[in-house]
Motif scaffolding. Structure first.
Motif, PDB file in Angstrom:
ATOM      1  N   LYS B  23      57.504  47.155  48.878  1.00  0.00           N
ATOM      2  CA  LYS B  23      56.476  46.466  48.078  1.00  0.00           C
ATOM      3  C   LYS B  23      57.115  45.458  47.124  1.00  0.00           C
ATOM      4  O   LYS B  23      56.609  44.342  46.949  1.00  0.00           O
ATOM      5  N   GLU B  24      58.232  45.840  46.508  1.00  0.00           N
ATOM      6  CA  GLU B  24      58.952  44.884  45.649  1.00  0.00           C
ATOM      7  C   GLU B  24      59.421  43.677  46.462  1.00  0.00           C
ATOM      8  O   GLU B  24      59.382  42.540  45.984  1.00  0.00           O
ATOM      9  N   SER B  25      59.885  43.933  47.690  1.00  0.00           N
ATOM     10  CA  SER B  25      60.365  42.831  48.535  1.00  0.00           C
ATOM     11  C   SER B  25      59.257  41.830  48.837  1.00  0.00           C
ATOM     12  O   SER B  25      59.471  40.622  48.750  1.00  0.00           O
ATOM     13  N   VAL B  26      58.084  42.337  49.200  1.00  0.00           N
ATOM     14  CA  VAL B  26      57.030  41.403  49.603  1.00  0.00           C
ATOM     15  C   VAL B  26      56.562  40.592  48.396  1.00  0.00           C
ATOM     16  O   VAL B  26      56.314  39.387  48.507  1.00  0.00           O
ATOM     17  N   ILE B  27      56.492  41.219  47.229  1.00  0.00           N
ATOM     18  CA  ILE B  27      56.083  40.493  46.018  1.00  0.00           C
ATOM     19  C   ILE B  27      57.105  39.396  45.690  1.00  0.00           C
ATOM     20  O   ILE B  27      56.745  38.250  45.425  1.00  0.00           O
ATOM     21  N   ARG B  28      58.397  39.743  45.747  1.00  0.00           N
ATOM     22  CA  ARG B  28      59.450  38.759  45.455  1.00  0.00           C
ATOM     23  C   ARG B  28      59.465  37.628  46.481  1.00  0.00           C
ATOM     24  O   ARG B  28      59.524  36.448  46.127  1.00  0.00           O
ATOM     25  N   GLU B  29      59.401  37.971  47.751  1.00  0.00           N
ATOM     26  CA  GLU B  29      59.477  36.954  48.800  1.00  0.00           C
ATOM     27  C   GLU B  29      58.295  35.987  48.729  1.00  0.00           C
ATOM     28  O   GLU B  29      58.463  34.784  48.910  1.00  0.00           O
ATOM     29  N   VAL B  30      57.100  36.514  48.519  1.00  0.00           N
ATOM     30  CA  VAL B  30      55.932  35.632  48.451  1.00  0.00           C
ATOM     31  C   VAL B  30      56.074  34.696  47.252  1.00  0.00           C
ATOM     32  O   VAL B  30      55.805  33.491  47.354  1.00  0.00           O
ATOM     33  N   LYS B  31      56.526  35.230  46.122  1.00  0.00           N
ATOM     34  CA  LYS B  31      56.754  34.398  44.937  1.00  0.00           C
ATOM     35  C   LYS B  31      57.772  33.286  45.232  1.00  0.00           C
ATOM     36  O   LYS B  31      57.532  32.107  44.924  1.00  0.00           O
ATOM     37  N   GLU B  32      58.904  33.666  45.832  1.00  0.00           N
ATOM     38  CA  GLU B  32      59.958  32.683  46.109  1.00  0.00           C
ATOM     39  C   GLU B  32      59.495  31.597  47.078  1.00  0.00           C
ATOM     40  O   GLU B  32      59.814  30.426  46.914  1.00  0.00           O
ATOM     41  N   GLU B  33      58.755  31.996  48.089  1.00  0.00           N
ATOM     42  CA  GLU B  33      58.452  31.059  49.172  1.00  0.00           C
ATOM     43  C   GLU B  33      57.127  30.326  49.009  1.00  0.00           C
ATOM     44  O   GLU B  33      56.906  29.314  49.675  1.00  0.00           O
ATOM     45  N   THR B  34      56.243  30.858  48.151  1.00  0.00           N
ATOM     46  CA  THR B  34      54.922  30.215  48.020  1.00  0.00           C
ATOM     47  C   THR B  34      54.565  29.846  46.579  1.00  0.00           C
ATOM     48  O   THR B  34      53.639  29.078  46.366  1.00  0.00           O
ATOM     49  N   GLY B  35      55.244  30.439  45.589  1.00  0.00           N
ATOM     50  CA  GLY B  35      54.876  30.229  44.197  1.00  0.00           C
ATOM     51  C   GLY B  35      53.781  31.177  43.721  1.00  0.00           C
ATOM     52  O   GLY B  35      53.456  31.216  42.541  1.00  0.00           O
ATOM     53  N   LEU B  36      53.219  31.962  44.622  1.00  0.00           N
ATOM     54  CA  LEU B  36      52.112  32.859  44.258  1.00  0.00           C
ATOM     55  C   LEU B  36      52.625  34.221  43.797  1.00  0.00           C
ATOM     56  O   LEU B  36      53.531  34.797  44.407  1.00  0.00           O
ATOM     57  N   GLN B  37      52.020  34.720  42.716  1.00  0.00           N
ATOM     58  CA  GLN B  37      52.330  36.071  42.226  1.00  0.00           C
ATOM     59  C   GLN B  37      51.243  36.988  42.770  1.00  0.00           C
ATOM     60  O   GLN B  37      50.121  37.008  42.245  1.00  0.00           O
ATOM     61  N   ILE B  38      51.541  37.718  43.850  1.00  0.00           N
ATOM     62  CA  ILE B  38      50.490  38.534  44.463  1.00  0.00           C
ATOM     63  C   ILE B  38      50.332  39.858  43.723  1.00  0.00           C
ATOM     64  O   ILE B  38      51.253  40.355  43.080  1.00  0.00           O
ATOM     65  N   LYS B  39      49.120  40.406  43.787  1.00  0.00           N
ATOM     66  CA  LYS B  39      48.780  41.639  43.067  1.00  0.00           C
ATOM     67  C   LYS B  39      48.424  42.743  44.050  1.00  0.00           C
ATOM     68  O   LYS B  39      47.516  42.579  44.869  1.00  0.00           O
ATOM     69  N   GLU B  40      49.086  43.843  43.933  1.00  0.00           N
ATOM     70  CA  GLU B  40      48.780  45.038  44.730  1.00  0.00           C
ATOM     71  C   GLU B  40      48.650  44.755  46.228  1.00  0.00           C
ATOM     72  O   GLU B  40      47.603  45.022  46.836  1.00  0.00           O
ATOM     73  N   PRO B  41      49.703  44.208  46.829  1.00  0.00           N
ATOM     74  CA  PRO B  41      49.691  44.075  48.284  1.00  0.00           C
ATOM     75  C   PRO B  41      49.568  45.447  48.931  1.00  0.00           C
ATOM     76  O   PRO B  41      50.117  46.429  48.422  1.00  0.00           O
ATOM     77  N   LYS B  42      48.814  45.540  50.018  1.00  0.00           N
ATOM     78  CA  LYS B  42      48.629  46.833  50.707  1.00  0.00           C
ATOM     79  C   LYS B  42      49.339  46.818  52.052  1.00  0.00           C
ATOM     80  O   LYS B  42      49.116  45.919  52.869  1.00  0.00           O
ATOM     81  N   LEU B  43      50.155  47.836  52.266  1.00  0.00           N
ATOM     82  CA  LEU B  43      50.855  47.943  53.544  1.00  0.00           C
ATOM     83  C   LEU B  43      49.836  48.169  54.657  1.00  0.00           C
ATOM     84  O   LEU B  43      48.996  49.063  54.568  1.00  0.00           O
ATOM     85  N   GLN B  44      49.916  47.354  55.709  1.00  0.00           N
ATOM     86  CA  GLN B  44      48.944  47.456  56.804  1.00  0.00           C
ATOM     87  C   GLN B  44      49.629  47.572  58.155  1.00  0.00           C
ATOM     88  O   GLN B  44      48.970  47.872  59.147  1.00  0.00           O
ATOM     89  N   GLY B  45      50.936  47.263  58.214  1.00  0.00           N
ATOM     90  CA  GLY B  45      51.622  47.362  59.497  1.00  0.00           C
ATOM     91  C   GLY B  45      53.077  47.740  59.320  1.00  0.00           C
ATOM     92  O   GLY B  45      53.725  47.298  58.375  1.00  0.00           O
ATOM     93  N   ALA B  46      53.586  48.587  60.221  1.00  0.00           N
ATOM     94  CA  ALA B  46      55.009  48.972  60.216  1.00  0.00           C
ATOM     95  C   ALA B  46      55.505  48.913  61.652  1.00  0.00           C
ATOM     96  O   ALA B  46      54.965  49.599  62.524  1.00  0.00           O
ATOM     97  N   PHE B  47      56.535  48.088  61.870  1.00  0.00           N
ATOM     98  CA  PHE B  47      56.965  47.772  63.236  1.00  0.00           C
ATOM     99  C   PHE B  47      58.462  47.910  63.411  1.00  0.00           C
ATOM    100  O   PHE B  47      59.227  47.629  62.496  1.00  0.00           O
ATOM    101  N   THR B  48      58.848  48.317  64.598  1.00  0.00           N
ATOM    102  CA  THR B  48      60.240  48.336  65.006  1.00  0.00           C
ATOM    103  C   THR B  48      60.445  47.149  65.945  1.00  0.00           C
ATOM    104  O   THR B  48      59.653  46.953  66.865  1.00  0.00           O
ATOM    105  N   ILE B  49      61.477  46.356  65.671  1.00  0.00           N
ATOM    106  CA  ILE B  49      61.751  45.167  66.479  1.00  0.00           C
ATOM    107  C   ILE B  49      63.095  45.359  67.181  1.00  0.00           C
ATOM    108  O   ILE B  49      64.101  45.661  66.531  1.00  0.00           O
ATOM    109  N   LEU B  50      63.093  45.204  68.498  1.00  0.00           N
ATOM    110  CA  LEU B  50      64.325  45.286  69.282  1.00  0.00           C
ATOM    111  C   LEU B  50      64.626  43.918  69.880  1.00  0.00           C
ATOM    112  O   LEU B  50      63.712  43.225  70.324  1.00  0.00           O
TER     113      LEU B  50
END
Lengths: 140, 140
Positions: B23-50
């Motif tokens: 959750k900290e990662s998504v808040i930081r990344e969105v801020k860095e890449e978009t300028g937006l400070q998001i509030k209470e992002p909700k986890l909706q997907g968890a994936f394994t990538i090969l």
């Protein structure tokens, strides 16, 4: 999701195998270690775990905690992990467990929303630091 | 959580830093890449990538997808990732994206529950295989 006020808990854990989703992992691990075929486990916690030797981070991994109230099958008496038992909800937090796990179980037994966090341990699993979101009021 | 029927979407992504919760990662990344400070992002997907080279798995990582409808700030016009734009919900699935991402966005725009899965790609990101739970009916 409704949390049962009364009920019993098993608390197995394990490591993901190659190419599994985290949901596939938890279903497989619970089956292997308890004999129970769980149905529709719900992700309730996602954690980053750090292990430090003095100031150096020597290991980092993620841990996921699922809640599940439906299953088929009967609990093994024993597995490679040790003896298994069903534990009344009121006793779960009194069981021996890694220091950091207690605040996770407390949250999950009392809440429906996700909990996120980071735990920092020494190499011999003494808990150095916890950050939880939402914050935990559980003190062992 | 109620999904807006109308609205606009930004779709940044990124890599976790040491010791962050997801959750900290998504808040930081969105801020860095978009300028937006998001509030209470909700986890909706968890994936394994090969990633496979012929029959050999050469990389494996996890990807997490969050949904968020509240934020402060104003979207950057540009970031190191490229040009940014708000996209009407009805246009999201027509945007260029990794093949596997389309079925994730379709699920998340239409559902409140988690989606889990495994995506297998070639080294040049051609999608070889998808397993999703719940299964997706999205075909690009």
């Amino acid at each position: 999701m409704k949390k049962p006020k009364r009920g019993w808990y098993a608390m197995p854990g394990g490591k993901m195998e190659r190419g599994e989703s985290i949901k596939e992992s938890v279903i497989r691990e619970v089956k292997e270690e308890t004999g129970l075929q769980i149905k529709e486990p719900k992700l309730q916690g996602a954690f980053t775990i750090l292990v430090k030797n003095k100031e150096e981070i020597i290991q980092e991994w993620m841990m996921f905690t699922f809640f599940c109230s439906q299953f088929d099958g009967k609990l093994f008496k024993k597995s490679d992990e040790g003896e298994l038992e069903w534990v009344p909800v009121s006793e779960v937090l009194n069981k021996p467990m890694a220091e950091g796990d207690r605040s996770i179980y407390k949250h999950i037994l009392e809440n429906d929303q996700m909990i996120y966090g980071t735990f920092t341990y020494t190499e011999d699993y003494h808990l150095l630091n916890v950050r939880l979101d939402p914050p935990s009021d559980s003190k062992p």
